[in-house]
Design a protein around this motif. Structure first.
Motif, PDB file in Angstrom:
ATOM      1  N   ASP A   3      -6.003  11.253  -5.653  1.00 35.20           N
ATOM      2  CA  ASP A   3      -7.183  10.392  -5.555  1.00 35.20           C
ATOM      3  C   ASP A   3      -7.447   9.646  -6.856  1.00 35.20           C
ATOM      4  N   TYR A   4      -7.323  10.331  -7.970  1.00 32.23           N
ATOM      5  CA  TYR A   4      -7.528   9.676  -9.265  1.00 32.23           C
ATOM      6  C   TYR A   4      -6.493   8.574  -9.471  1.00 32.23           C
ATOM      7  N   CYS A   5      -5.248   8.855  -9.118  1.00 30.16           N
ATOM      8  CA  CYS A   5      -4.174   7.856  -9.242  1.00 30.16           C
ATOM      9  C   CYS A   5      -4.496   6.620  -8.403  1.00 30.16           C
ATOM     10  N   ILE A   6      -4.856   6.825  -7.162  1.00 30.48           N
ATOM     11  CA  ILE A   6      -5.188   5.706  -6.267  1.00 30.48           C
ATOM     12  C   ILE A   6      -6.367   4.911  -6.827  1.00 30.48           C
ATOM     13  N   LYS A   7      -7.424   5.592  -7.231  1.00 31.91           N
ATOM     14  CA  LYS A   7      -8.617   4.909  -7.767  1.00 31.91           C
ATOM     15  C   LYS A   7      -8.274   4.117  -9.023  1.00 31.91           C
ATOM     16  N   THR A   8      -7.392   4.658  -9.851  1.00 29.88           N
ATOM     17  CA  THR A   8      -6.989   3.957 -11.072  1.00 29.88           C
ATOM     18  C   THR A   8      -6.352   2.623 -10.727  1.00 29.88           C
ATOM     19  N   GLU A  20       0.837   4.250  -2.540  1.00 36.17           N
ATOM     20  CA  GLU A  20       0.613   5.605  -2.040  1.00 36.17           C
ATOM     21  C   GLU A  20       1.786   6.521  -2.359  1.00 36.17           C
ATOM     22  N   SER A  78       0.839  -1.187   0.000  1.00 39.12           N
ATOM     23  CA  SER A  78       0.000   0.000   0.000  1.00 39.12           C
ATOM     24  C   SER A  78       0.880   1.244   0.000  1.00 39.12           C
ATOM     25  N   CYS A  90       1.684   7.409  -6.039  1.00 38.41           N
ATOM     26  CA  CYS A  90       0.610   8.359  -6.340  1.00 38.41           C
ATOM     27  C   CYS A  90       0.880   9.738  -5.738  1.00 38.41           C
ATOM     28  N   GLN A 139      -6.508   0.981  -7.783  1.00 41.66           N
ATOM     29  CA  GLN A 139      -7.404   0.133  -7.008  1.00 41.66           C
ATOM     30  C   GLN A 139      -8.432  -0.580  -7.879  1.00 41.66           C
ATOM     31  N   ALA A 140      -8.701  -0.045  -9.060  1.00 42.60           N
ATOM     32  CA  ALA A 140      -9.660  -0.686  -9.968  1.00 42.60           C
ATOM     33  C   ALA A 140      -9.076  -1.914 -10.656  1.00 42.60           C
TER      34      ALA A 140
END
Length: 190
Positions: A39-44, A23, A19, A26, A46-47
């Motif tokens: 946030d966009y980087c993390i969501k990308t 983190e 993680s 990102c 995590q998907a």
């Protein structure tokens, strides 16, 4: 009880390390690309399930290249569908430009992902960065094809999304390559 402590430590630390890698990548990305952001980087990432197994920046870069490659491929399919329905020959020509650059981007991203997944480092990282940089040109070229004809692009949303994903892939991969050597400053003696 003594065996339980090291096992518990590993269970708590190993996911934290992964993680933390995500983190850290990102955070670094967001510092250079605030318009896209953390946030966009993390969501990308995590998907995509593969990112949970990524233990280092090289693995994350390979995952990001695959994510961007999948988006380029999907955009190419959408372009083909729009082109097939288009009756205006000039507009089909603009779609053809987009189809070509997204096809090239899909190939470049696939090659970059393979180079990064191999983990060879050195010249392979430089090659991957070059391929990712070339892929990043696709949305601009596609938008230009419509803009030069004073035509509104029906692909603006896809182009924007792809650009964000390709930018993440390029930034994470570029973090693997050392900066070019700086030119030494001449010493001034008294």
């Amino acid at each position: 009880m003594k065996l339980l402590s090291p096992v518990l430590f590993l269970l708590l630390v190993v996911p934290t390390c992964r993680s933390s890698t995500l983190e850290d990548a990102c955070r670094s990305f967001a510092a250079g690309h605030p318009s896209i952001g953390y946030d966009y980087c993390i969501k990308t990432f995590q998907a995509d399930k593969a990112s949970t197994a990524a233990a280092d920046a090289r693995s994350l870069a390979a995952v990001a290249a695959r994510i961007a490659g999948a988006k380029a491929n999907a955009t190419g399919a959408h372009i083909a569908a729009l082109s097939a329905m288009e009756r205006d020959a000039r507009r089909r020509d603009r779609f053809a430009v987009c189809a070509e650059v997204y096809s090239d981007a899909t190939d470049e991203l696939g090659q970059a992902a393979e180079e990064l997944a191999r983990g060879a480092g050195g010249g392979a990282d430089d090659d991957a960065v070059t391929q990712l940089s070339a892929a990043l040109d696709a949305p601009g070229t596609c938008e230009d094809a419509f803009g030069e004809a004073d035509d509104t692009s029906p692909l603006a949303a896809e182009d924007t999304e792809f650009k964000k994903l390709a930018t993440i892939a390029l930034a994470v991969a570029a973090s693997l390559t050392p900066p070019p050597p700086s030119t030494p400053r001449p010493r001034i003696s008294d």
